[in-house]
Motif scaffolding. Structure first.
Motif, PDB file in Angstrom:
ATOM      1  N   VAL A  20       0.834  -1.193   0.000  1.00 35.30           N
ATOM      2  CA  VAL A  20       0.000   0.000   0.000  1.00 35.30           C
ATOM      3  C   VAL A  20       0.870   1.246   0.000  1.00 35.30           C
ATOM      4  O   VAL A  20       0.601   2.212  -0.695  1.00 35.30           O
ATOM      5  N   SER A  21       1.953   1.223   0.788  1.00 40.97           N
ATOM      6  CA  SER A  21       2.901   2.333   0.841  1.00 40.97           C
ATOM      7  C   SER A  21       4.306   1.755   0.919  1.00 40.97           C
ATOM      8  O   SER A  21       4.492   0.566   1.175  1.00 40.97           O
ATOM      9  N   GLU A  22       5.302   2.572   0.708  1.00 42.62           N
ATOM     10  CA  GLU A  22       6.698   2.128   0.752  1.00 42.62           C
ATOM     11  C   GLU A  22       7.058   1.716   2.179  1.00 42.62           C
ATOM     12  O   GLU A  22       7.023   2.541   3.093  1.00 42.62           O
ATOM     13  N   PRO A  23       7.382   0.423   2.406  1.00 44.81           N
ATOM     14  CA  PRO A  23       7.724  -0.037   3.760  1.00 44.81           C
ATOM     15  C   PRO A  23       9.023   0.602   4.256  1.00 44.81           C
ATOM     16  O   PRO A  23      10.005   0.671   3.528  1.00 44.81           O
ATOM     17  N   LYS A  24       8.981   1.086   5.476  1.00 48.43           N
ATOM     18  CA  LYS A  24      10.171   1.675   6.116  1.00 48.43           C
ATOM     19  C   LYS A  24      10.866   0.657   7.008  1.00 48.43           C
ATOM     20  O   LYS A  24      11.996   0.848   7.409  1.00 48.43           O
ATOM     21  N   SER A  25      10.168  -0.425   7.348  1.00 45.95           N
ATOM     22  CA  SER A  25      10.738  -1.494   8.162  1.00 45.95           C
ATOM     23  C   SER A  25      10.098  -2.810   7.738  1.00 45.95           C
ATOM     24  O   SER A  25       9.092  -2.827   7.038  1.00 45.95           O
ATOM     25  N   LEU A  26      10.693  -3.915   8.164  1.00 52.36           N
ATOM     26  CA  LEU A  26      10.142  -5.227   7.827  1.00 52.36           C
ATOM     27  C   LEU A  26       8.723  -5.404   8.354  1.00 52.36           C
ATOM     28  O   LEU A  26       7.893  -6.032   7.710  1.00 52.36           O
ATOM     29  N   ASP A  27       8.432  -4.821   9.515  1.00 54.42           N
ATOM     30  CA  ASP A  27       7.097  -4.958  10.100  1.00 54.42           C
ATOM     31  C   ASP A  27       6.016  -4.405   9.171  1.00 54.42           C
ATOM     32  O   ASP A  27       4.880  -4.858   9.197  1.00 54.42           O
TER      33      ASP A  27
END
Length: 66
Positions: A20-27
């Motif tokens: 949905v959006s650019e992941p900033k972390s693995l979570d």
């Protein structure tokens, strides 16, 4: 692996995901869909990935101590 951790689909190995959006972390990969096989990333997939990373980091540390 520990120096450049990558997240890959546990079903097909692809590193391409629809998010949905650019992941900033693995979570933030939870709910992402693999672009190749269509598998959805679960919280358990993320936990398994963190466990593998921790194991690899531990091996690397002990290997460097020899």
């Amino acid at each position: 692996m520990a120096n450049n951790p990558r997240f890959a689909c546990k079903h097909c190995g692809s590193e391409a995901f629809k998010c949905v959006s650019e992941p900033k972390s693995l979570d933030q990969f939870v709910g992402a869909v693999c672009s190749d096989c269509g598998a959805t990333v679960t919280e358990n997939d993320i936990r398994e990935h963190y466990l593998k990373l921790g194991t690899q980091i531990g091996r690397d540390i002990f290997k460097d101590l020899k």
